[in-house]
Scaffold this motif. Structure first.
Motif, PDB file in Angstrom:
ATOM      1  N   HIS A 473       0.826  -1.204   0.000  1.00  0.00           N
ATOM      2  CA  HIS A 473       0.000   0.000   0.000  1.00  0.00           C
ATOM      3  C   HIS A 473       0.861   1.255   0.000  1.00  0.00           C
ATOM      4  CE1 HIS A 473      -3.849  -1.969   0.474  1.00  0.00           C
ATOM      5  NE2 HIS A 473      -3.274  -2.776   1.320  1.00  0.00           N
ATOM      6  N   THR A 474       2.063   1.174  -0.515  1.00  0.00           N
ATOM      7  CA  THR A 474       2.957   2.329  -0.472  1.00  0.00           C
ATOM      8  C   THR A 474       3.683   2.518  -1.789  1.00  0.00           C
ATOM      9  OG1 THR A 474       3.404   1.748   1.800  1.00  0.00           O
ATOM     10  CG2 THR A 474       4.787   3.448   0.834  1.00  0.00           C
TER      11      THR A 474
ATOM     12  N   HIS B  93       4.422  12.427   4.095  1.00  0.00           N
ATOM     13  CA  HIS B  93       4.111  11.032   4.389  1.00  0.00           C
ATOM     14  C   HIS B  93       4.144  10.797   5.894  1.00  0.00           C
ATOM     15  CE1 HIS B  93       8.483  11.451   3.922  1.00  0.00           C
ATOM     16  NE2 HIS B  93       8.572  10.577   4.907  1.00  0.00           N
ATOM     17  N   GLU B 115       4.042   6.035   4.457  1.00  0.00           N
ATOM     18  CA  GLU B 115       2.747   6.022   3.760  1.00  0.00           C
ATOM     19  C   GLU B 115       2.383   7.456   3.369  1.00  0.00           C
ATOM     20  OE1 GLU B 115       1.226   3.175   3.268  1.00  0.00           O
ATOM     21  OE2 GLU B 115      -0.883   3.610   2.920  1.00  0.00           O
ATOM     22  N   ARG B 119      -2.709   8.921   0.389  1.00  0.00           N
ATOM     23  CA  ARG B 119      -3.310   7.581   0.432  1.00  0.00           C
ATOM     24  C   ARG B 119      -4.023   7.343   1.751  1.00  0.00           C
ATOM     25  NH1 ARG B 119      -1.448   3.428  -3.367  1.00  0.00           N
ATOM     26  NH2 ARG B 119      -2.129   1.982  -1.765  1.00  0.00           N
TER      27      ARG B 119
END
Lengths: 489, 489
Positions: A473-474, B93, B115, B119
């Motif tokens: 997911h990155t 992030h 991350e 997102r």
């Protein structure tokens, strides 16, 4: 202090050796220069820092300058039962250059296009007399079979760079070429090249920073357009590939993840002549259409001057930019220019067996070398394909020489070297984004095995990257990791 | 020039607003300061750069300062049908801090522990009135519900940092804490912290550079030992985890890939008191034994002064080092110190509902906040666990307030906020290398679900990293990618 003592010891050595060097580059550190000056008067021949000449009961030593396609392929194939290998390079990894453009926008991860030298030839980190030295070669003493090197200590605040010598039995110069700027003002200062992994990282960082800053209140419309104008100069395979990747990134990721500024970002490719001039006409037309279709503006123009925020073309046009990637081919490096040996179009002149004929036990391969006129052959193009094949050929030649007892310095005169090197062009390839690629097989004389291999390699890495990105997911191409990412204060 | 015009426009705004700010930090750029001085005399109230206050027919706006555990968890759970979200942070992030130590030596990849904000909360990049701003918040005008920010433009040569304002309906201060140095001289200059991804990259780069340079001829035995002496100051979970990872790296990778220098590399952990002082006694003894067994030298000492190549302890001992990692806990940041509101142990004082009670519509969560004495509660430890739970609680509280019509500024006075925040400690965990971890569940009042989740998450990422590394044949922790990796010249 220990490093102080070291400097004294090293500088002594240099003064003892320097007289026989054909070229000495200026010293990086004024401090070191001062010591040199000081020790000149007191120097004695007590100790040489470095690797001394091998003795006849030891393995002969091959010294390889550079860690690109040519040098790495050579090291990979060298028989380490016969030779010790010493690699001298300012870069501890090889870069899979044809895929570098894909890493800038995250199609591939950086590590997918780089391979550490210690994995290509494990002997350099495990064998007692094989080494990898993080250093530049400054000069070669051909008469005494010795090179002079200087360490790369940037990033280590407690060490001044120091010099050391390495004696060789065989020397392979595979130090590559330098990006051409044609002396245009401002290119080195404001443009980013695309030849190393850190260049790709720099491009990714600038692109993300510009995308984010253009979304902050206080940026005028005009400034937003400038920040998000990506200009590529040079329509060779690298420039075209990067433009293609960038337009893919815009169509897919920017539209999805930077929706606020998606209408401001544009790509322009500037080329003085035709794009992909070495490719077949029909492929060129196809590439032009594909690029235009995906939004790349193609401009024919000659860059005259590069300023921090705009390019000035020879017809006076101003082209404001936020990101400038420079990719107009390569030429001889200052190191190659400094060598006092016969050249071929500025490159190190070699014969059919890739030897430098004017000196003993010296070979040169890859972008830094070219066939001498006396061989009656053309200077080969600066391609990974050429470098890789030369590395492979030379490794097998040197293994043969070593097996027949000619490994040590000045011992190979009477050995039959076998067939000379012959280059067979397997064709050219360039990707243009959106999973499309051009393959030019006009001059190819063999099967398409080479391309199939490259394609499969590419596909496998791409799949793995995507898989990890999905599970992780990155997508790391969205991360802006830099010292500016400090905590709020 | 467009950026020039921008500066004028922005500086006008600042002079009009500045009188009502409770604190103004000094300007980074002398150029900007000059413009400010100039425009002060001519400023008019014609235009405010930034996001103006929302109107009653618009969605209310939540402004979040920071992108750590607290802020990100909050943003993730905020109902974007009710609120627009604006995140202001110098980092685009979130960092999964407990795993950062593992990235330094390549057990995990950098991207596995980060991350992107876009997102975590896609609204900031896709919704028309939600944003992520790469900037620092400099000051808060609590009376007018407005913050003043300054962009982070490091790395963009054509832009000076500029200021802008953002009006808020709800403000969540989650800007985190700063690494403590206890005013010890030389720490900021010579040590590396371990709080951001770029810190981990810096540590990896230094470690590799030292390993390679110590193998080059001309380094004395003493200097080699210094270069390869890794010193960690601070025996909390981060320091212990990093020491463990490092000793693993030495036992496995250095012995295999840097065989020439493997006997020179050592790890020392310096702590003034006990290591892992917050853990149970038996776990501490176990950790001490494990670390000692894997070669980490534990030293009890107080650092007095840090020099470029050695640490001086309070008893006069000199400790030469090549890599120094500083991890002695965190304290209030300069930004938090600058805020003129009641504090709790230097942190922003909050009540049981995580509000800053002296002002309207302001909340604070994570390491930068602490319960006021009046609440009768303890200031909670600066842990990811606390921050994450506070973020989750506050998101649900704000969603409730928004649903009941209290989303806009000064509209929530009569809304019942529900139960106050209650922190349940789920226990502590620290890895000590070699796939061993300590788990302290003394104060835990719930099941071990939390730890099982963390463990599975960790395991999955580790497996994926290993898989990619295997297929890729490229362990990226062996790559030294930096601007020093230039071509030979």
């Amino acid at each position: 202090m220990p490093w102080f003592k070291n400097l004294i010891k090293i500088s002594k050595t240099i003064t003892n050796q320097s007289s026989s060097y054909k070229s000495i580059t200026p010293l990086a550190s004024p401090l070191l220069a001062q010591f040199l000056q000081f020790t000149k008067q007191y120097s004695t021949n007590d100790h040489v820092v470095g690797l001394e000449a091998t003795k006849s009961d030891q393995k002969p030593r091959i010294v390889v300058l550079g860690s690109g396609w040519a040098g790495c392929r050579l090291m990979k194939d060298i028989d380490t039962n016969i030779y010790d290998v010493v690699c001298v390079s300012p870069r501890n990894h090889m870069v899979f250059t044809p895929l570098l453009a894909s890493t800038c926008v995250g199609t591939l991860e950086f590590r997918s296009v780089a391979e550490p030298i210690g994995r290509i030839q494990p002997a350099v980190s495990t064998q007692p007399a094989s080494y990898f030295f993080l250093a530049n070669c400054n000069a070669i003493d051909f008469d005494n079979h010795m090179i002079q090197c200087q360490t790369v200590t940037e990033g280590v605040e407690t060490l001044e760079p120091w010099k050391f010598n390495v004696s060789y039995d065989k020397l392979v110069i595979a130090s590559g070429a330098h990006a051409l700027t044609f002396g245009i003002k401002g290119v080195n200062e404001h443009a980013t090249f695309l030849r190393e992994v850190h260049h790709a990282q720099e491009i990714r960082r600038k692109l993300l920073l510009n995308l984010m800053l253009s979304d902050v209140p206080g940026v005028s419309e005009e400034e937003k357009r400038r920040l998000l104008h990506c200009v590529v100069v040079g329509g060779g395979p690298t420039g075209v590939e990067f433009s293609g990747e960038l337009s893919d990134f815009i169509l897919k990721d920017v539209h999805q993840r930077y929706a606020h500024v998606k209408d401001y970002i544009h790509v322009t490719l500037i080329e003085a002549n035709e794009i992909l001039s070495s490719f077949d006409d029909r492929l060129r037309v196809y590439a032009t259409n594909q690029l235009t279709k995906s939004g790349v503006r193609l401009v024919r123009g000659l860059v005259q001057h590069v300023q921090p925020d705009k390019i000035i073309l020879s017809d006076g046009t101003n082209v404001p930019y936020g990101l400038l990637v420079w990719s107009t081919g390569v030429g001889p490096s200052p190191f190659v220019n400094s060598l006092d040996i016969p050249k071929a179009k500025g490159r190190i002149g070699i014969d059919e067996w890739l030897r430098v004929p004017s000196v003993q036990d010296v070979y040169s391969i890859g972008d830094c070398s070219g066939f001498l006129e006396s061989t009656g052959r053309q200077v080969l193009p600066a391609l990974a394909q050429v470098a890789e094949r030369q590395g492979k050929y030379l490794a097998s030649l040197l293994n043969k020489v070593g097996k027949e007892g000619g490994g040590h310095a000045n011992c190979a005169q009477n050995i039959n070297l076998g067939d000379p090197f012959v280059y067979k062009h397997l064709g050219s390839m360039a990707t243009i984004g959106r999973y499309k690629a051009l393959v030019d097989l006009r001059e190819s004389k063999v099967s398409s095995f080479f391309f199939t291999s490259i394609f499969l390699f590419f596909l496998l890495r791409w799949c793995l990257d995507r898989a990890l990105t999905y599970f992780n997911h990155t997508p790391s191409y969205l991360l802006l990791i830099s010292p500016t990412s400090i905590n709020i204060e």
